[in-house]
Design a protein around this motif. Structure first.
Motif, PDB file in Angstrom:
ATOM      1  N   ASP A  59       0.864  -1.185   0.000  1.00 33.41           N
ATOM      2  CA  ASP A  59       0.000   0.000   0.000  1.00 33.41           C
ATOM      3  C   ASP A  59       0.900   1.233   0.000  1.00 33.41           C
ATOM      4  N   ALA A  60       1.449   1.538  -1.187  1.00 27.12           N
ATOM      5  CA  ALA A  60       2.423   2.625  -1.292  1.00 27.12           C
ATOM      6  C   ALA A  60       1.807   3.985  -0.985  1.00 27.12           C
ATOM      7  N   ASP A  61       0.494   4.123  -1.205  1.00 22.59           N
ATOM      8  CA  ASP A  61      -0.152   5.403  -0.887  1.00 22.59           C
ATOM      9  C   ASP A  61      -0.094   5.693   0.609  1.00 22.59           C
ATOM     10  N   LYS A  62      -0.103   4.641   1.419  1.00 21.33           N
ATOM     11  CA  LYS A  62      -0.001   4.824   2.860  1.00 21.33           C
ATOM     12  C   LYS A  62       1.355   5.420   3.239  1.00 21.33           C
ATOM     13  N   ALA A  63       2.401   5.071   2.486  1.00 17.83           N
ATOM     14  CA  ALA A  63       3.721   5.634   2.739  1.00 17.83           C
ATOM     15  C   ALA A  63       3.718   7.146   2.491  1.00 17.83           C
ATOM     16  N   VAL A  64       2.980   7.580   1.465  1.00 13.37           N
ATOM     17  CA  VAL A  64       2.858   9.014   1.197  1.00 13.37           C
ATOM     18  C   VAL A  64       2.108   9.697   2.342  1.00 13.37           C
ATOM     19  N   GLU A  65       1.027   9.051   2.819  1.00 16.15           N
ATOM     20  CA  GLU A  65       0.275   9.604   3.943  1.00 16.15           C
ATOM     21  C   GLU A  65       1.147   9.715   5.190  1.00 16.15           C
TER      22      GLU A  65
ATOM     23  N   THR B 288       6.135  12.332  -4.799  1.00 13.02           N
ATOM     24  CA  THR B 288       5.159  11.302  -4.436  1.00 13.02           C
ATOM     25  C   THR B 288       5.483   9.969  -5.106  1.00 13.02           C
ATOM     26  N   ASP B 289       5.819  10.016  -6.397  1.00 12.26           N
ATOM     27  CA  ASP B 289       6.180   8.784  -7.112  1.00 12.26           C
ATOM     28  C   ASP B 289       7.445   8.171  -6.522  1.00 12.26           C
ATOM     29  N   HIS B 290       8.389   9.024  -6.143  1.00  5.72           N
ATOM     30  CA  HIS B 290       9.636   8.523  -5.554  1.00  5.72           C
ATOM     31  C   HIS B 290       9.371   7.835  -4.218  1.00  5.72           C
ATOM     32  N   ILE B 291       8.485   8.399  -3.411  1.00  7.09           N
ATOM     33  CA  ILE B 291       8.155   7.798  -2.110  1.00  7.09           C
ATOM     34  C   ILE B 291       7.482   6.445  -2.308  1.00  7.09           C
TER      35      ILE B 291
ATOM     36  N   VAL C  19       8.123   0.432  -1.869  1.00  3.54           N
ATOM     37  CA  VAL C  19       8.144  -0.955  -2.362  1.00  3.54           C
ATOM     38  C   VAL C  19       9.534  -1.561  -2.191  1.00  3.54           C
ATOM     39  N   GLY C  20      10.571  -0.787  -2.515  1.00  3.12           N
ATOM     40  CA  GLY C  20      11.939  -1.291  -2.346  1.00  3.12           C
ATOM     41  C   GLY C  20      12.285  -1.571  -0.891  1.00  3.12           C
TER      42      GLY C  20
ATOM     43  N   PRO D 171       7.579   0.088   5.540  1.00  9.11           N
ATOM     44  CA  PRO D 171       7.242   1.501   5.319  1.00  9.11           C
ATOM     45  C   PRO D 171       5.772   1.720   4.999  1.00  9.11           C
ATOM     46  N   ALA D 172       5.094   0.634   4.640  1.00  5.50           N
ATOM     47  CA  ALA D 172       3.667   0.722   4.322  1.00  5.50           C
ATOM     48  C   ALA D 172       3.054  -0.658   4.524  1.00  5.50           C
TER      49      ALA D 172
END
Length: 525
Positions: A53-59, A138-141, A146-147, A341-342
């Protein structure tokens, strides 16, 4: 003769080493070496596809920057009407007064250049500004999340003790995991999927928990639960705690987490150690909040909420929670490996049974035996006595491949068995080139010894060219391939090296032994 003796010693040492490494595969416990690892397709295991859930990392990044902004505003004594997170990935800030607006703009330019101004309005001397992250950031985060999730999961699995797991990114947000030999699949899933976000939060002791449960929750607090299970009745009890939303300390400062046994109650607990900065923060937090309760929260679950009796120096703490030894060990693993991270979600789960692996092994070995028998018969019939030498070299070639798999800790997969079958054909290819050269030299009237020397001299360069190019291709497959491709490349690489050794060193030593030591006058070829 001296050169021949040294070659025989080297050959004997290589064969003995291969036998030593192969024996544990067939007789476990005989030697202190690992047996050949079998891949997921041969011994069964677990296949998972996770989505991050990469969007959660942005949040989380926006939330962290919001906390930093609040702290900086408080430090610079800039009065605000509120700093809130809206639409999950945006911050809205309200500042009143010309002087405070000017100082806020200066702070924003100096300390928060990464934030983008999405909207800005000033009405009646009140600034309302909306901040977010640029699209590139945002794309970088998301990509970084994921990495980092991949590396964190790999660290957890390595400490869990799975031999030769296959873990790789699939697409943009998915992670493919294959765990050969895993039997306790539920425990593995919990270990892999746990976010493991460790937080230390002060309890809100100024407000009533019952009132909060009825809906009257203070804006700066939240309700979290501690889950306890009665060992005798197996009933689960949830105890509510009203804790402050602001995190006093996180697990990002952890350097170690180990399972210890409480000498008084004889129960396991997890002992954690902070780095220097974390130790200073923990000491300051405990010094400022003596006689207050500090909740230890992992993934929004309260593990314990002890009363701070005194300032705690040294950077060490303990997490208790009526653990079993296995639960405490798994908790220590995820804390050592770090938090994800997420969050991750299991999209696909398959359990490969060992029966499939047994059938694959049986059919693979059958095909290998049939191919080997046909090659052995052809060489013995066509090249007679020399063909028997090539057949002996072929048997040792298979032994060396098995010893290499065990010695390097490589994994044998179903495509790997295909690589061994291919190697059986390639193993005699070098001997065919050499034997044909020897025949040509003998037809020219040379003596057997001169013919053997000339045959090996002229064929060696051709053999090296052919096998080295194959080895290069195999190494490229190993480096850039995944899963079945890598398994095929492993056995192919070992097979090429083994066939070069058996053809150019072993078979040559056998010919020299008979021609020099035994003074044989003819060659059966």
């Amino acid at each position: 003769m001296k050169n021949l003796s040294w070659r025989l010693i080297v050959i004997a040492a290589v064969i003995v080493a291969a036998v030593i490494y192969v024996i544990p595969t067939f007789q476990p416990g005989v030697w202190p070496h690992k047996k050949i690892n079998l891949g997921l397709d041969l011994q069964g295991g677990m296949h998972l596809v996770l989505e991050v859930d990469a969007d959660k990392a942005v949040e989380n990044t926006i939330e962290r920057m919001g906390q930093e902004l609040r702290q900086m505003l408080k430090k610079e004594r800039i009065r605000t009407l509120g700093v809130e997170r809206v639409e999950t990935v945006k911050l809205t800030v309200k500042v009143a007064g010309e002087d405070d607006i000017r100082r806020f703009d200066e702070l924003l330019d100096e300390e928060f250049r990464d934030l983008r101004i999405a909207d800005r309005t000033v009405r009646e001397n009140v600034l309302e500004i909306v901040l977010d992250l640029p699209d590139e950031e945002t794309d970088h985060i998301r990509k970084l999340a994921v990495g980092q999730a991949l590396e964190t999961i790999r660290n957890r699995i390595d400490q869990f003790g799975v031999s030769e797991p296959d873990i790789r990114i699939q697409g943009e947000r998915r992670i493919l995991i294959q765990l050969p030999g895993i039997k306790d699949t539920q425990r593995a899933k919990e270990l892999i999927g746990k976010t493991a976000l460790l937080e230390f939060k002060l309890l809100d002791e100024e407000h009533d928990v019952d009132a909060a449960l009825n809906g009257n929750i203070p804006a700066s607090s939240e309700i979290l639960y501690e889950t306890k299970e009665d060992p005798s009745t197996r009933r689960v009890q949830k105890i509510p705690f009203l804790v402050k939303k602001r995190t006093s300390l996180t697990g990002a400062y952890l350097t170690d987490a180990r399972v210890q046994i409480d000498s008084q109650y004889n129960e396991p607990y997890v002992s954690i150690t902070f780095d220097k900065k974390g130790a200073r923060l923990f000491e300051r937090i405990t010094a400022e909040n003596v006689k207050k309760r500090l909740a230890i929260v992992l993934d929004d679950n309260v593990y314990s909420a002890p009363v701070i009796q005194e300032k705690i120096a040294g950077g060490e703490a303990r997490i208790t929670g009526n653990f079993t030894t296995e639960e405490a060990r798994d908790l220590a693993i995820v804390l050592r490996a770090g938090a994800l991270p997420a969050p991750v979600q299991i999209l696909e789960e398959r359990t490969v049974g060992p029966s499939l692996g047994s059938d694959s092994i049986r059919m693979g070995l059958l095909s290998m035996c049939m191919g080997g028998i046909l090659v052995v018969l052809f060489m013995a019939v066509y090249y007679k006595g020399s063909g028997v030498v090539a057949d002996f070299a072929l048997m040792l070639n298979i032994l060396l491949i098995a010893g290499g798999l065990a010695g390097f800790g490589a994994t044998l997969t179903l495509p790997g068995i295909a690589g061994i079958i291919l190697t059986i054909g390639m193993a005699v290819d070098a001997n065919v080139l050499i034997f044909e050269r020897i025949r040509e030299e003998m037809n020219l009237g040379k003596t057997p010894r001169a013919a053997v020397d000339a045959g090996y001299d002229r064929a060696t360069l051709t053999i090296l060219d052919a096998n080295v190019t194959t080895l290069i291709a195999a190494l490229v497959l190993f480096q850039f391939g995944t899963g079945p491709v890598k398994g095929f490349a492993v056995t192919l690489s070992l097979g090429v090296v083994a066939s070069l050794f058996t053809a150019l060193v072993l078979a040559r030593a056998i010919f020299d032994y008979f021609l020099i030591s035994r003074k044989v006058r003819t060659i059966s070829i």
